[in-house]
Design a protein around this motif. Sequence first.
Motif, PDB file in Angstrom:
ATOM      1  N   GLN A  47     -53.503   2.087  82.065  1.00 14.75           N
ATOM      2  CA  GLN A  47     -52.399   1.868  83.019  1.00 14.75           C
ATOM      3  C   GLN A  47     -51.932   0.413  82.950  1.00 14.75           C
ATOM      4  N   ARG A  48     -52.883  -0.510  82.873  1.00 13.79           N
ATOM      5  CA  ARG A  48     -52.520  -1.937  82.802  1.00 13.79           C
ATOM      6  C   ARG A  48     -51.695  -2.205  81.544  1.00 13.79           C
ATOM      7  N   LEU A  49     -52.101  -1.590  80.454  1.00 13.57           N
ATOM      8  CA  LEU A  49     -51.350  -1.781  79.204  1.00 13.57           C
ATOM      9  C   LEU A  49     -49.931  -1.225  79.349  1.00 13.57           C
ATOM     10  N   PHE A 106     -43.509  -4.615  82.438  1.00 16.97           N
ATOM     11  CA  PHE A 106     -42.863  -4.952  83.714  1.00 16.97           C
ATOM     12  C   PHE A 106     -43.037  -6.427  84.069  1.00 16.97           C
ATOM     13  N   LYS A 107     -44.044  -7.075  83.439  1.00 19.58           N
ATOM     14  CA  LYS A 107     -44.314  -8.492  83.768  1.00 19.58           C
ATOM     15  C   LYS A 107     -43.092  -9.336  83.449  1.00 19.58           C
ATOM     16  N   GLY A 108     -42.483  -9.026  82.294  1.00 28.97           N
ATOM     17  CA  GLY A 108     -41.327  -9.838  81.867  1.00 28.97           C
ATOM     18  C   GLY A 108     -40.004  -9.298  82.400  1.00 28.97           C
ATOM     19  N   ASN A 109     -40.052  -8.227  83.146  1.00 27.00           N
ATOM     20  CA  ASN A 109     -38.821  -7.622  83.643  1.00 27.00           C
ATOM     21  C   ASN A 109     -38.362  -8.357  84.899  1.00 27.00           C
ATOM     22  N   TYR A 136     -47.638   9.360  77.620  1.00 28.61           N
ATOM     23  CA  TYR A 136     -49.025   9.569  78.046  1.00 28.61           C
ATOM     24  C   TYR A 136     -49.951   8.674  77.227  1.00 28.61           C
ATOM     25  N   ARG A 137     -51.068   8.320  77.842  1.00 31.03           N
ATOM     26  CA  ARG A 137     -52.137   7.680  77.084  1.00 31.03           C
ATOM     27  C   ARG A 137     -53.392   8.506  77.298  1.00 31.03           C
TER      28      ARG A 137
END
Length: 309
Positions: free
Chosen positions: A105-107, A112-115, A18-19
């Motif tokens: 959420q973006r953080l 996933f960007k590098g996945n 959670y954040r």
Amino acid sequence: MPDKIPKKFLNMYYKQGYRIVGKHQHSAVKICRWTKESLRHDRVCFKQKWYGIESHRCLQCTVSLSCLNRCVYCWRTFHPIFEKEMSKKAIDEPSEIIDELIKAQRLLLTGFKGNEKADKKKWGEAQNPTNAALSLIGDSILYPRFSELLEEFHKRKFSTFLVTKGTSPEKLKILEVEPTNLYISLCAPDEETYMKIDNPIVKDGWKRMNESLELMKSFGCRKILRLTLVKGLNMKNPEKYAKLILKTNCDFVETKGFMWVGESQKRLPMNSMPYHEEIMEFAKKLSEFTGYEIKDEFKPSRVVLLTKK
Ligand code: SF4
């Protein structure tokens, strides 16, 4: 709820993914399992299938860590600091909350960007969520400026799902803006079972929940009753559930199997999780007593959808 959450809870929630956002720390976001599934494997949740949202652009969030129930099947940790009405003063602005939720959420999605498995086009789209699922934890209707929050989300072209326990009918009554989907969580056919399962912190929880069911029919938005079914506890008396369902004139009924996750594992045995086939059997009985028909099923989430004819 205290203005500042004790560190031990902040750490606990952080570790669980959670954040918690905002100056007054009453809102939170967490990446939904189906958002990840959609990004990695193009598998989407039943709400995309049935209500047209996009799982990869969904903000699974809450604007109230408080809840007036301690449902035995709930995945969250119970503590008195989260079991109070929210103060009218120590709260964040609707637009600030939404900004902070999106930022968090973006953080959370950065990884996933590098996945290499993640769909890059979808990852790009996920930076701009389009659905707010106000169902993460707590009961978001307790946030005193909830109508304004919905208005702000809709201004930003979000669809909104509110999932409430129905323990605050007075808050439903004063809503000036309706969510896209109004969900009321109905988890008992009678008061005795309700007190055992929903364990409300207010004495007249059953009366309040019934008042909310009555109020539901006055809403023009999509109306859904969610039955979370726990084997050995509330999978009984479909005829009594039917009476409650018919009060609401709801569009859909979701009969969904309880999932043995999080803190619920300390309260219930694993075999309290019904099999999908058992959910289907119960849904068929509900269909007989309500006249609603079975429209679809989604086995990965053990859920069967009934629709008003
Ligand atoms: S609608 Fe619910 S299940 Fe679907 S992606 Fe959003 S939070 Fe997850």
